[in-house]
Design an enzyme around this catalytic site. Structure first.
Site, PDB file in Angstrom:
ATOM      1  N   CYS A  74       0.780  -1.154  -0.012  1.00  0.00           N
ATOM      2  CA  CYS A  74      -0.083   0.109   0.105  1.00  0.00           C
ATOM      3  C   CYS A  74       0.882   1.134  -0.268  1.00  0.00           C
ATOM      4  O   CYS A  74       1.547   1.433  -1.134  1.00  0.00           O
ATOM      5  CB  CYS A  74      -0.957  -0.084   1.160  1.00  0.00           C
ATOM      6  SG  CYS A  74      -2.409   0.910   0.538  1.00  0.00           S
ATOM      7  N   HIS A  81      -3.765  -5.172   0.219  1.00  0.00           N
ATOM      8  CA  HIS A  81      -3.447  -5.730   1.257  1.00  0.00           C
ATOM      9  C   HIS A  81      -3.059  -7.303   1.490  1.00  0.00           C
ATOM     10  O   HIS A  81      -4.278  -7.851   2.030  1.00  0.00           O
ATOM     11  CB  HIS A  81      -3.993  -5.131   2.635  1.00  0.00           C
ATOM     12  CG  HIS A  81      -3.678  -3.677   2.846  1.00  0.00           C
ATOM     13  ND1 HIS A  81      -2.788  -3.165   3.678  1.00  0.00           N
ATOM     14  CD2 HIS A  81      -4.095  -2.791   2.340  1.00  0.00           C
ATOM     15  CE1 HIS A  81      -2.752  -2.002   3.720  1.00  0.00           C
ATOM     16  NE2 HIS A  81      -3.733  -1.447   3.154  1.00  0.00           N
ATOM     17  N   GLU A 139      -1.512  -9.122   3.247  1.00  0.00           N
ATOM     18  CA  GLU A 139      -1.568  -9.821   4.561  1.00  0.00           C
ATOM     19  C   GLU A 139      -2.824 -10.093   5.237  1.00  0.00           C
ATOM     20  O   GLU A 139      -2.841 -10.905   6.326  1.00  0.00           O
ATOM     21  CB  GLU A 139      -0.853  -8.706   5.509  1.00  0.00           C
ATOM     22  CG  GLU A 139      -1.607  -7.495   5.976  1.00  0.00           C
ATOM     23  CD  GLU A 139      -1.406  -6.483   4.891  1.00  0.00           C
ATOM     24  OE1 GLU A 139      -1.086  -6.672   3.837  1.00  0.00           O
ATOM     25  OE2 GLU A 139      -1.589  -5.045   5.365  1.00  0.00           O
TER      26      GLU A 139
END
Ligand code: GLN
Length: 544
Positions: A383, A509, A511
């Site tokens: 990001c 993202h 993650e």
């Protein structure tokens, strides 16, 4: 199985005892028995969601697939259960009140005085039952944020009392407390637990199971004492002892038959104990890893344990699946300078440049990225990290001096990162970013395509700014390629420099969607590149 069962998890004595991990672990154990489980979190603060809270207040902000900014515990729920959560899985006091006030303005209460009881508690109960309403889940586990005794959690506990009364056997409460060890007296103390349970009982809630958080194993006397004072069967007093990794907690609870006690209490057949094969294999792989991979995480919140929770966990999972121990070095981006960067990255096999907002620490990120680019150190920008890769490249390769994101400098001569068109008229900051899952098409023959093994992916977003397509050609000609794009809007989602070993930036993202049984392909690929980089360095050293 219809007839959803509801389990509440409350906490007492102190905060940070790991209610989220206990909820996720119990969820895992029930899921392993074939039940459909979802976990939700109620947060007693007034913010509508944690999207407007900074990481000092609240740690990481998690994002659900349907674009809800949520508590980081939802990250644990997803990593353990491997099932996506949605906006229904995280509700704050603010949202409850907002909904009640909206109904009041519409006249839905037909002239009644709107009160905490029954209107706020009814709205809380509605949100609990919502997840169970379509018979989609066998178990709904609801974690109540905060600690018993907090003024702000009272309406939630009153709702638990009412639901236990209404639902009888289909509803139960697990209370998590702390057993401190007084070193001078060489004794464990149960009094805080007794007081905490009394407080819960005064509110009309009798816990069915107690989970005692403790640093070391407690003896049977202590467990009996707690059971006696708290009206809980001794078998239902479970210990949650500090373990080296949160991923061992499900097995620790299984050894104490916590799932069996739950099934018995809600009147379900116990059946054979699940083997938890995949989970155990994962833990075995973790403990068998002897070699390390060293990764630097460059961000401005590195001193906060929970600020980059999902990134930390994703790196850990990817390291384990690459049979490595993770040596995660935290690099404070405000402290990175051209003079110290060499020293800071010494011994690292790769770096991750963290997401974030605002100017603070940004120059340090540029220095770290430049170093990685010029020394071919594997680098993963997420990001804001990706946006910084773009800005650094514009400044130092394209020669666009002072290029920037308009987030940092609205008058920059080169707006290589700019506000998205749909963001230009946004004045309300809460919940208005580009949030949640969007499609992305990857270019074949790139590192990201290779990592995912497919062209069309979906990933979660949380940003307002984007790569400025006016500059695309210049970047591509100079060697930074736009290799992932949104098929509907052409927003650039992924950049990479193909001539480098692994230099990838993603606007989304990844993650958030890395789980224990499904580690994210990009993290796996990044860690693999970092390991190869380490091995290459070693072989140069030994040959030279
Ligand atoms: N601040 C940047 C934006 O809004 C990046 C956000 C992030 O890193 N999550 O676009």
């Amino acid at each position: 199985m219809a007839n959803t069962k509801y389990i509440f998890v409350t906490g007492g004595v102190v905060s940070s005892l790991g209610k989220g991990i206990v909820s996720a672990s119990l969820g895992k154990l029930l899921q392993a028995r074939g039940y459909k489980v979802t976990i939700q979190k109620f947060d007693p603060y007034i913010n509508i969601d944690p999207g407007t809270l900074n990481p000092y207040e609240h740690g990481e902000c998690f994002v659900t697939v349907d674009g809800h900014e949520a508590d980081l515990d939802l990250g644990h729920y997803e990593r353990f259960l491997n099932v996506p959560t949605t906006r229904a899985n995280n509700v704050t006091t603010g949202r409850i009140y907002q909904s009640v006030i909206n109904k009041e303005r519409k006249g839905d209460y037909l002239g009644k005085t709107v009160q905490v009881i029954p209107h706020i508690t009814d709205e809380i109960k509605r949100n609990v039952k919502l997840l169970g309403s379509k018979n989609q889940y066998d178990f709904v586990i609801t974690e109540i944020g905060g600690t018993v005794g907090d003024i702000e959690s009272l309406p939630f506990l009153e709702s638990v009392r009412q639901l236990k009364w209404e639902m009888g056997k289909n509803c139960m409460c697990i209370h998590l407390t702390y057993i401190p060890y007084i070193a001078a007296a060489k004794e464990y103390k149960t009094k805080p637990t007794q007081h905490s349970v009394k407080q819960l009982q005064e509110l009309g809630v009798q816990p069915d199971i107690l989970v005692l958080r403790t640093e070391h194993e407690l003896n049977a006397n202590i467990l009996h004492k707690v059971a006696l004072f708290c009206n809980v069967e001794v078998d239902a007093v479970i210990q949650s002892i500090d373990v080296p990794t949160i991923y061992e907690v499900p097995l620790m609870l299984q050894r104490q038959k916590m799932d069996e006690i739950v099934l018995k209490k809600v009147g379900l057949e116990i059946g054979p104990r699940p083997e938890m094969k995949r989970w155990k294999e994962f833990l075995k792989r973790k403990s068998n890893a002897t070699e390390t991979v060293s990764i630097g995480l460059v961000g401005k919140y590195v001193e906060l344990q929970d600020a980059y929770k999902s990134i930390d966990e994703s790196l850990l999972l990817a390291s384990i699946y690459n049979d490595r121990k993770l040596d995660l070095r935290l690099i404070h981006s405000e402290k990175v300078t051209e003079e110290n960067i060499e020293e800071l990255v010494k011994g690292l096999d790769g770096i991750v440049v963290a997401p974030g907002f605002g100017q603070r620490g940004i120059e340090g990120k540029f220095v770290a990225i430049r170093y990685a680019r010029e020394h071919d150190l594997p680098c993963f920008g997420i990001c804001l990290g990706m946006q910084c890769m773009v800005i650094e490249f514009a400044r130092n390769v394209l020669g666009l001096k002072d290029a920037n994101s308009t987030e940092m400098e609205s008058n920059t001569p080169y707006k290589v990162i700019d506000l998205m068109a749909e963001q230009k008229d946004v004045t309300n900051m809460g919940g208005t970013m580009r949030l949640g899952e969007y499609d992305c098409t990857l270019k074949k023959g790139t590192k990201v395509y290779e990592a995912y093994g497919k062209e069309n992916i979906k990933e979660r977003h949380r940003h307002r700014f984007e790569f400025n397509n006016e500059y695309k050609e210049r970047f591509e000609t100079a060697g930074m390629k736009c290799v992932g794009e949104n098929p509907d809007t052409n927003l650039v989602e992924v950049i990479e420099i193909p001539r480098l070993k692994w230099f990838v930036g993603v606007q989304y993202h990844p993650e958030y969607s890395s789980t224990v049984v499904n580690p994210h392909p990009l993290f796996l690929s990044f860690i693999k590149a970092a390991i190869e980089n380490k091995q290459a360095k070693h072989s140069i050293k030994s040959n030279g």
